[in-house]
Design a protein around this motif. Structure first.
Motif, PDB file in Angstrom:
ATOM      1  N   GLU A  81      -4.286  14.618   0.836  1.00 62.13           N
ATOM      2  CA  GLU A  81      -2.994  14.236   1.406  1.00 62.13           C
ATOM      3  C   GLU A  81      -3.184  13.148   2.461  1.00 62.13           C
ATOM      4  O   GLU A  81      -2.353  12.261   2.606  1.00 62.13           O
ATOM      5  N   ASP A  84      -3.360   9.905   0.703  1.00 66.47           N
ATOM      6  CA  ASP A  84      -2.011   9.466   0.316  1.00 66.47           C
ATOM      7  C   ASP A  84      -1.239   8.957   1.526  1.00 66.47           C
ATOM      8  O   ASP A  84      -0.517   7.962   1.449  1.00 66.47           O
ATOM      9  N   THR A  85      -1.404   9.639   2.644  1.00 64.05           N
ATOM     10  CA  THR A  85      -0.701   9.252   3.860  1.00 64.05           C
ATOM     11  C   THR A  85      -1.160   7.887   4.353  1.00 64.05           C
ATOM     12  O   THR A  85      -0.364   7.081   4.837  1.00 64.05           O
ATOM     13  N   ASP A  88       0.623   5.424   2.305  1.00 67.32           N
ATOM     14  CA  ASP A  88       2.042   5.418   2.675  1.00 67.32           C
ATOM     15  C   ASP A  88       2.265   4.737   4.021  1.00 67.32           C
ATOM     16  O   ASP A  88       3.246   4.016   4.211  1.00 67.32           O
ATOM     17  N   THR A  89       1.348   4.980   4.957  1.00 67.24           N
ATOM     18  CA  THR A  89       1.511   4.438   6.301  1.00 67.24           C
ATOM     19  C   THR A  89       1.424   2.917   6.299  1.00 67.24           C
ATOM     20  O   THR A  89       2.222   2.237   6.943  1.00 67.24           O
ATOM     21  N   ALA A  91       2.007   0.954   3.793  1.00 68.50           N
ATOM     22  CA  ALA A  91       3.147   0.394   3.059  1.00 68.50           C
ATOM     23  C   ALA A  91       4.438   0.486   3.851  1.00 68.50           C
ATOM     24  O   ALA A  91       5.343  -0.342   3.689  1.00 68.50           O
ATOM     25  N   ALA A  92       4.538   1.499   4.717  1.00 70.48           N
ATOM     26  CA  ALA A  92       5.827   1.746   5.369  1.00 70.48           C
ATOM     27  C   ALA A  92       5.798   1.536   6.878  1.00 70.48           C
ATOM     28  O   ALA A  92       6.743   1.908   7.566  1.00 70.48           O
ATOM     29  N   GLY A  99      12.299   9.439   3.138  1.00 70.03           N
ATOM     30  CA  GLY A  99      11.669  10.384   2.240  1.00 70.03           C
ATOM     31  C   GLY A  99      12.000  11.807   2.637  1.00 70.03           C
ATOM     32  O   GLY A  99      12.730  12.059   3.598  1.00 70.03           O
ATOM     33  N   ALA A 290       2.407  10.711   7.998  1.00 72.28           N
ATOM     34  CA  ALA A 290       3.418   9.869   7.365  1.00 72.28           C
ATOM     35  C   ALA A 290       4.548   9.582   8.347  1.00 72.28           C
ATOM     36  O   ALA A 290       4.936  10.457   9.127  1.00 72.28           O
ATOM     37  N   ARG A 292       7.700   9.520   8.000  1.00 73.08           N
ATOM     38  CA  ARG A 292       8.821  10.460   7.872  1.00 73.08           C
ATOM     39  C   ARG A 292       8.547  11.740   8.669  1.00 73.08           C
ATOM     40  O   ARG A 292       9.459  12.298   9.295  1.00 73.08           O
TER      41      ARG A 292
END
Length: 322
Positions: A81, A84-85, A88-89, A91-92, A99, A290, A292
């Motif tokens: 995870e 993945d984070t 995500d971090t 990219a965002a 989300g 993340a 979110r």
């Protein structure tokens, strides 16, 4: 882990292990990963060799995790995870947090204090969606897929990050009508003769009542010995007190609005011990969070810190003693 496995190969072996554990077979894991079952088996064997322990026992039809495998699976999920984070971090990082955020909390705290602040959270971050489970059981945060949990009680040390929300001081209360009919107890001995309402935790344990003696020592009292009513939900305990069933021990944060309205009065405040319970927010240890989740955690902690009903000083209860 030994240096025999390169970083990229480590990730492949861990992915194979996690998918095999979840899917229940090497063949099913292979289909999900787009590789052969033999390749999955080889990857898991390489992982076990590098760790020096067996992670799962194989039969022709089933896979069963060893004790070491169960422990490794838990940490592997957190590690994957985190990867993945990280993606995500990056990219965002310039984007508005968005989300789904999954939260587990107790029924009483969730309805009384979390639910009222969610509209403000969603107004500040319109791209967020929030899923809340109001559940008094202790969940496995990682296994059950929650982003964070809000828990109350004596919080044990764990591998989770714990962020304190407030001290869960308890208080003994009863309705003015009950006290008018049965009298106001002045000592623990007098309390034993009253109609008491006990709370049973999901574990089956009855919540004890603690009292301070004049010499500074603390004594514990089991209300179930003389309880006329035993309930598991704290909100039900509050309602029973309001309905003049008897005397109860409840959290100050649950009693406060009823004390303000005059529906409940404090008893034995001088002797009753408020306890050492606390309410915390918990989430897994990880290097990155993340956006979110970070936005939600920060907003809730900030909002709860401003909620005066969660931080009532014990001396304020003096004004509501019967």
């Amino acid at each position: 882990m030994e240096d025999g496995l390169e970083s990229s190969q480590r990730v492949r072996t861990i992915l194979s292990f996690v998918q095999a554990a979840d899917a229940g077979s090497f063949a099913a894991a292979g289909r999900l990963l787009g590789i052969t079952s033999a390749a999955v088996s080889k990857n898991v064997a390489s992982l076990e060799k590098s760790l020096g322990v067996r992670l799962m026992n194989r039969t022709t039809r089933t896979l069963k995790l060893t004790e070491e495998g169960v422990a490794f699976l838990r940490q592997a999920r957190v590690a994957l995870e985190a990867l993945d984070t990280a993606i995500d971090t990056i990219a965002a990082q310039r984007a508005v947090p968005g989300g789904r955020v999954r939260i587990s909390t107790s029924s009483a705290f969730g309805r009384e204090h979390l639910l009222p602040v969610l509209p403000g959270l969603l107004s500040r971050y319109p791209a967020l969606s929030v899923e809340v489970d109001f559940d008094d059981r202790v969940v496995d945060l990682v296994r059950d897929g929650y982003d964070f949990v809000i828990r109350g009680g004596n919080i044990p040390d764990s591998s989770l990050v714990s962020r304190p929300i407030f001290r869960m001081h308890s208080v003994l209360v009863a309705s003015p009508d009950y006290l008018a009919r049965h009298g106001i107890p002045q000592t623990l001995q007098e309390l034993r003769a009253h109609r008491l309402i006990a709370r049973r935790f999901l574990s089956g344990q009855i919540a004890p009542w603690s009292f301070r003696a004049d010499n500074g020592s603390t004594m514990t009292f089991d209300p179930s010995d003389t309880a006329v009513l035993t309930l598991s939900a704290p909100e039900a305990v509050v309602e029973a007190a309001r309905d003049s069933v008897g005397i109860v021990q409840i959290g100050v944060h649950l009693a406060w609005k009823h004390l303000l309205s005059g529906a409940l009065k404090v008893v034995l405040h001088r002797y009753h011990s408020p306890g050492t319970y606390e309410m915390v927010m918990q989430y897994p240890h990880r290097a990155l969070m993340a956006p979110r989740i970070r936005a939600t955690v920060d907003y809730l902690l900030e909002t709860f810190a401003e909620n005066k009903s969660l931080h009532v000083p014990l001396e304020a209860l003096d004004a509501y003693v019967a």
